[in-house]
Scaffold this motif. Structure first.
Motif, mmCIF file in Angstrom:
data_model
loop_
_atom_site.group_PDB
_atom_site.id
_atom_site.type_symbol
_atom_site.label_atom_id
_atom_site.label_comp_id
_atom_site.label_asym_id
_atom_site.label_seq_id
_atom_site.Cartn_x
_atom_site.Cartn_y
_atom_site.Cartn_z
ATOM 1 N N LEU A 33 0.831 -1.206 0.000
ATOM 2 C CA LEU A 33 0.000 0.000 0.000
ATOM 3 C C LEU A 33 0.864 1.253 0.000
ATOM 4 C CD1 LEU A 33 -2.897 -0.883 2.463
ATOM 5 C CD2 LEU A 33 -3.073 -0.452 0.007
ATOM 6 N N THR A 34 1.949 1.191 0.739
ATOM 7 C CA THR A 34 2.847 2.341 0.804
ATOM 8 C C THR A 34 3.447 2.608 -0.573
ATOM 9 O OG1 THR A 34 3.416 1.757 3.058
ATOM 10 C CG2 THR A 34 4.852 3.298 1.994
ATOM 11 N N GLU A 60 2.149 1.795 -3.470
ATOM 12 C CA GLU A 60 1.108 2.213 -4.394
ATOM 13 C C GLU A 60 0.677 3.658 -4.171
ATOM 14 O OE1 GLU A 60 -2.094 -0.545 -3.976
ATOM 15 O OE2 GLU A 60 -0.916 -2.209 -4.769
ATOM 16 N N ARG A 61 0.469 4.073 -2.992
ATOM 17 C CA ARG A 61 -0.097 5.380 -2.694
ATOM 18 C C ARG A 61 0.904 6.369 -2.146
ATOM 19 N NH1 ARG A 61 -6.108 4.764 -0.668
ATOM 20 N NH2 ARG A 61 -6.753 3.147 -2.096
ATOM 21 N N GLY A 70 -0.416 8.491 1.451
ATOM 22 C CA GLY A 70 -1.625 7.750 1.113
ATOM 23 C C GLY A 70 -1.958 6.696 2.145
ATOM 24 N N PHE A 120 -5.372 6.775 4.437
ATOM 25 C CA PHE A 120 -6.095 5.705 3.768
ATOM 26 C C PHE A 120 -7.590 5.773 4.067
ATOM 27 C CE2 PHE A 120 -6.714 1.817 1.660
ATOM 28 C CZ PHE A 120 -7.505 1.002 2.438
ATOM 29 N N SER A 158 -9.085 9.121 2.741
ATOM 30 C CA SER A 158 -9.236 9.168 1.288
ATOM 31 C C SER A 158 -10.390 8.292 0.834
ATOM 32 C CB SER A 158 -7.936 8.777 0.595
ATOM 33 O OG SER A 158 -7.645 7.431 0.874
ATOM 34 N N LYS A 159 -10.625 7.159 1.494
ATOM 35 C CA LYS A 159 -11.760 6.309 1.145
ATOM 36 C C LYS A 159 -13.061 7.031 1.438
ATOM 37 C CE LYS A 159 -10.716 1.489 1.069
ATOM 38 N NZ LYS A 159 -11.071 0.198 1.577
ATOM 39 N N ASP A 213 -13.561 9.619 -1.173
ATOM 40 C CA ASP A 213 -13.903 8.985 -2.436
ATOM 41 C C ASP A 213 -15.374 8.598 -2.456
ATOM 42 O OD1 ASP A 213 -11.360 9.188 -3.445
ATOM 43 O OD2 ASP A 213 -10.774 7.120 -2.943
#
Length: 171
Positions: A143-144, A146-147, A151, A155, A158-159, A162
């Protein structure tokens, strides 16, 4: 607590055996059949010990051995039987003590095995937990990557944003 009582009981048993041995000696002199049997035992014992002594000291062993007179034979056999009884009881007591000690050691060994099994199971559980933590760490690292670092920390935030933007666009 049990060991001192057991040792005291063993000592009492040995002490009681001596009068029993003396009683055997007394009875040996009174009963004719028993008397003849012990005379034969005493004569055989006398021949054996005399032969052994002669061999040990290097004397001739083919010489005739004079038998004991009847009273000496009775006394010798009675002494032999009395001592044999005392030593037999003492030997049984020693065997019993060894067996008791062996059973005690076996119980201790069984407890050690059980403790080792509990420790092995705990070790397996800890190994599973470590594997789970490694898996979670790997997921976090992915995850680190990727974002980015920010991010991961945002997390949830941001969800949530979104989801809000999806809700406003669909209305």
């Amino acid at each position: 607590m049990i060991l001192p009582v057991f040792k005291l009981g063993t000592l009492a048993l040995k002490t009681l055996c001596k009068p029993i041995g003396n009683r055997i000696k007394k009875e040996a002199g009174l009963h004719p059949r028993f008397r003849q049997s012990i005379i034969n035992i005493a004569q055989a014992n006398h021949r054996l010990t005399t032969t052994l002594q002669r061999r040990i000291y290097g004397h001739a062993t083919d010489v005739a051995i004079r038998p004991l007179n009847e009273e000496k034979a009775v006394q010798a056999a009675a002494d032999l039987l009395g001592e044999l009884f005392v030593f037999t009881v003492a030997g049984v007591a020693v065997v019993f003590e060894v067996q008791r000690s062996s059973r005690s050691e076996a119980r201790k060994e069984e407890l050690r095995k059980q403790e080792l099994e509990v420790m092995r199971q705990r070790d397996e559980e800890l190994a599973r937990e470590v594997e789970q933590l490694k898996h979670r760490l790997t997921e976090l690292e992915q995850l680190t990557k990727e974002r980015g670092l920010s991010g991961v920390f945002n997390f949830r935030h941001s969800k949530a944003t979104d989801n809000k933007t999806k809700d406003t666009h669909s209305s």
